[in-house]
Write a protein that holds these residues in place. Structure first.
Motif, PDB file in Angstrom:
ATOM      1  N   SER A   1      36.633  50.165  41.128  1.00  0.00           N
ATOM      2  CA  SER A   1      35.911  50.609  39.896  1.00  0.00           C
ATOM      3  C   SER A   1      36.771  49.963  38.770  1.00  0.00           C
ATOM      4  O   SER A   1      36.206  49.559  37.831  1.00  0.00           O
ATOM      5  CB  SER A   1      35.911  51.912  39.781  1.00  0.00           C
ATOM      6  OG  SER A   1      35.164  52.598  40.784  1.00  0.00           O
ATOM      7  N   PHE A   2      38.189  49.992  38.851  1.00  0.00           N
ATOM      8  CA  PHE A   2      39.006  49.378  37.766  1.00  0.00           C
ATOM      9  C   PHE A   2      38.818  47.912  37.622  1.00  0.00           C
ATOM     10  O   PHE A   2      38.543  47.422  36.572  1.00  0.00           O
ATOM     11  CB  PHE A   2      40.472  49.485  38.099  1.00  0.00           C
ATOM     12  CG  PHE A   2      41.450  48.545  37.413  1.00  0.00           C
ATOM     13  CD1 PHE A   2      41.626  48.721  36.048  1.00  0.00           C
ATOM     14  CD2 PHE A   2      42.089  47.567  38.369  1.00  0.00           C
ATOM     15  CE1 PHE A   2      42.493  47.920  35.540  1.00  0.00           C
ATOM     16  CE2 PHE A   2      42.899  46.753  37.642  1.00  0.00           C
ATOM     17  CZ  PHE A   2      43.152  46.919  36.162  1.00  0.00           C
ATOM     18  N   LEU A   3      38.753  47.212  38.757  1.00  0.00           N
ATOM     19  CA  LEU A   3      38.440  45.968  39.066  1.00  0.00           C
ATOM     20  C   LEU A   3      37.127  45.432  38.149  1.00  0.00           C
ATOM     21  O   LEU A   3      36.582  44.492  37.462  1.00  0.00           O
ATOM     22  CB  LEU A   3      38.375  45.229  40.404  1.00  0.00           C
ATOM     23  CG  LEU A   3      39.757  45.229  41.022  1.00  0.00           C
ATOM     24  CD1 LEU A   3      39.953  44.849  42.392  1.00  0.00           C
ATOM     25  CD2 LEU A   3      40.763  44.367  40.375  1.00  0.00           C
ATOM     26  N   PHE A   4      35.991  46.500  38.780  1.00  0.00           N
ATOM     27  CA  PHE A   4      34.491  46.186  38.275  1.00  0.00           C
ATOM     28  C   PHE A   4      34.699  46.255  36.616  1.00  0.00           C
ATOM     29  O   PHE A   4      33.958  45.598  36.033  1.00  0.00           O
ATOM     30  CB  PHE A   4      33.508  47.228  38.950  1.00  0.00           C
ATOM     31  CG  PHE A   4      32.026  46.876  38.856  1.00  0.00           C
ATOM     32  CD1 PHE A   4      31.839  45.573  38.650  1.00  0.00           C
ATOM     33  CD2 PHE A   4      31.230  47.578  39.144  1.00  0.00           C
ATOM     34  CE1 PHE A   4      30.559  45.136  38.598  1.00  0.00           C
ATOM     35  CE2 PHE A   4      29.895  47.393  39.101  1.00  0.00           C
ATOM     36  CZ  PHE A   4      29.387  45.809  38.623  1.00  0.00           C
ATOM     37  N   SER A   5      35.028  47.408  36.210  1.00  0.00           N
ATOM     38  CA  SER A   5      35.023  47.862  34.941  1.00  0.00           C
ATOM     39  C   SER A   5      35.902  46.834  34.078  1.00  0.00           C
ATOM     40  O   SER A   5      35.311  46.472  32.874  1.00  0.00           O
ATOM     41  CB  SER A   5      36.054  49.400  34.549  1.00  0.00           C
ATOM     42  OG  SER A   5      34.987  50.498  35.401  1.00  0.00           O
ATOM     43  N   SER A   6      36.898  46.271  34.559  1.00  0.00           N
ATOM     44  CA  SER A   6      37.807  44.952  33.884  1.00  0.00           C
ATOM     45  C   SER A   6      36.782  43.814  33.749  1.00  0.00           C
ATOM     46  O   SER A   6      36.983  43.061  32.753  1.00  0.00           O
ATOM     47  CB  SER A   6      38.955  44.749  34.576  1.00  0.00           C
ATOM     48  OG  SER A   6      39.693  46.161  34.643  1.00  0.00           O
ATOM     49  N   LEU A   7      36.118  43.553  34.907  1.00  0.00           N
ATOM     50  CA  LEU A   7      35.129  42.438  34.816  1.00  0.00           C
ATOM     51  C   LEU A   7      34.151  42.574  33.594  1.00  0.00           C
ATOM     52  O   LEU A   7      33.762  41.688  32.899  1.00  0.00           O
ATOM     53  CB  LEU A   7      34.538  42.293  36.366  1.00  0.00           C
ATOM     54  CG  LEU A   7      33.500  41.119  36.174  1.00  0.00           C
ATOM     55  CD1 LEU A   7      34.082  39.796  35.986  1.00  0.00           C
ATOM     56  CD2 LEU A   7      32.832  40.920  37.573  1.00  0.00           C
ATOM     57  N   LEU A   8      33.575  43.805  33.519  1.00  0.00           N
ATOM     58  CA  LEU A   8      32.224  43.948  32.576  1.00  0.00           C
ATOM     59  C   LEU A   8      32.995  44.028  31.224  1.00  0.00           C
ATOM     60  O   LEU A   8      32.499  43.487  30.200  1.00  0.00           O
ATOM     61  CB  LEU A   8      31.992  45.425  32.752  1.00  0.00           C
ATOM     62  CG  LEU A   8      31.216  45.599  34.315  1.00  0.00           C
ATOM     63  CD1 LEU A   8      30.658  46.908  34.647  1.00  0.00           C
ATOM     64  CD2 LEU A   8      29.812  44.571  33.983  1.00  0.00           C
ATOM     65  N   LEU A   9      34.262  44.526  30.954  1.00  0.00           N
ATOM     66  CA  LEU A   9      35.055  44.375  29.772  1.00  0.00           C
ATOM     67  C   LEU A   9      35.250  43.024  29.351  1.00  0.00           C
ATOM     68  O   LEU A   9      34.832  42.507  28.136  1.00  0.00           O
ATOM     69  CB  LEU A   9      36.541  45.288  29.858  1.00  0.00           C
ATOM     70  CG  LEU A   9      37.371  44.719  28.736  1.00  0.00           C
ATOM     71  CD1 LEU A   9      36.981  45.385  27.389  1.00  0.00           C
ATOM     72  CD2 LEU A   9      38.789  45.733  29.109  1.00  0.00           C
TER      73      LEU A   9
END
Length: 211
Positions: free
Chosen positions: A100-108
């Motif tokens: 979820s951290f990696l996915f949220s960071s990608l979206l950021l």
């Protein structure tokens, strides 16, 4: 006893300096990019370092919703990063928070650096529709893989987030003429970000109370 204390201090100092070096190397990467762009492409360094509105001489409220969205993306990523490193959490939850951290960071980063709007279509030839398709596929895999954690968590926040994101993408892909279209599209997206962050905050607190 003394030797044990000395050895403990030595190990702590090693870990401390290792962390200091790791943080420095991570922080120096964007600075190196600025230096590379300045000396190799003669790009004004201020274009890399200053705020966009400051460079353009624009009013402070330009990009307000986009900037706030980036702040809440970062909040969500930070919560997930913390969740992935809490020793008391079980491995399944920690793995979930890691992805979820990696996915949220990608979206950021997508929002901050216009990945799907400029970098991918202009420099890599990947259309927005293809990129959105990848996002949808990634989200489906994410939901299926971690469905039990999502169901047992504050899932209503997550469902609202997915709904608002879906509406924003739908409006972006299917063109239609209506006054204030951009407000509707970006408003849905902002609501999606808020509920995305709220979901991970609620889940993190629930897991913290269980530990």
């Amino acid at each position: 006893m003394f030797n044990t204390v000395v050895e403990s201090v030595r190990e702590n100092m090693k870990a401390f300096f290792a962390n200091i070096i790791a943080i420095f190397l991570l922080a120096i990467i964007p600075i190196c990019i600025v230096v590379y762009g300045y000396f190799n492409f003669n790009i004004n360094a201020a274009l890399f370092t200053k705020d966009t509105n400051s460079i353009a001489g624009s009013p402070f409220y330009y990009g307000m919703l986009s900037n706030l969205g980036a702040v809440f993306w970062a909040c969500a990523a930070a919560i997930c990063f913390l969740g992935s490193n809490v020793v008391l959490f079980d491995e399944a939850i920690k793995t979930f928070f890691t992805w979820s951290f990696l996915f949220s960071s990608l979206l950021l980063f997508d929002d901050l650096f216009l990945l799907h709007e400029q970098i991918l279509p202009v420099y890599l030839g990947i259309s927005e529709v293809v990129w959105f398709g990848i996002y949808v596929l990634a989200m489906l895999v994410y939901i299926v893989k971690y469905r039990m954690i999502l169901i047992r968590g504050p899932y209503l926040y997550f469902l609202l987030s997915v709904f608002f994101f879906g509406m924003s993408i739908l409006i972006d892909i299917i063109p239609f003429e209506v006054k204030g279209e951009i407000i509707i599209e970006d408003g849905f997206k902002f609501l999606g970000i808020i509920y995305w962050m709220a979901f991970f905050y609620k889940l993190f607190m629930v897991q913290l109370r269980k530990s």
